[in-house]
Design a protein around this motif. Sequence first.
Motif, mmCIF file in Angstrom:
data_model
loop_
_atom_site.group_PDB
_atom_site.id
_atom_site.type_symbol
_atom_site.label_atom_id
_atom_site.label_comp_id
_atom_site.label_asym_id
_atom_site.label_seq_id
_atom_site.Cartn_x
_atom_site.Cartn_y
_atom_site.Cartn_z
ATOM 1 N N LYS A 171 20.981 39.722 39.703
ATOM 2 C CA LYS A 171 22.265 39.604 38.435
ATOM 3 C C LYS A 171 23.219 40.671 39.285
ATOM 4 C CE LYS A 171 23.246 38.686 34.715
ATOM 5 N NZ LYS A 171 23.469 37.128 34.512
ATOM 6 N N HIS A 188 19.380 43.975 29.831
ATOM 7 C CA HIS A 188 18.856 43.762 31.449
ATOM 8 C C HIS A 188 18.287 45.047 31.446
ATOM 9 C CE1 HIS A 188 21.144 39.784 31.910
ATOM 10 N NE2 HIS A 188 22.168 40.691 31.390
ATOM 11 N N TYR A 246 27.001 46.106 36.902
ATOM 12 C CA TYR A 246 25.488 45.463 37.715
ATOM 13 C C TYR A 246 24.705 46.575 38.597
ATOM 14 C CZ TYR A 246 25.205 41.645 35.307
ATOM 15 O OH TYR A 246 25.134 40.944 33.200
#
Length: 131
Positions: free
Chosen positions: A29, A20, A99
């Motif tokens: 996300k 990511h 995240y």
Amino acid sequence: MGAPTLQEFQSQVSELLLRHRSLLDVVTKYSQSNASVNRAVSKSITECGCIELTARNQGFSEEMPLDQANRQSKSHMEGNLCEQCREVIRSEMGKNLFYMSAMCNLLDISLEEVVTKEADKCSTLGWFNLT
């Protein structure tokens, strides 16, 4: 061994973030993980039943002193999370924090600085921070 500092956690996330690296991927996300936190809380109400919600108007008025409004404010929650629900929610919050840290890394923002600035703002503005 104690809990890692925010900087140590942010560095660890940077090392683990392989798939990511796209800001768009991380933003989506992060949004998805936030929805998972909300879903886990909802399931503790609707499936497990360890907590209940009874929501109604808080009854605040413009003329009400802030200390009175604070005393009469309610969480609308009754009961306590069972250990299983607590663990699921804690896990989902961890992913959400992961995240958020990844987004901070990609945007070159210190998570520790974010927390420090928000804490300073809360200290300075107090209850007025929420208006």
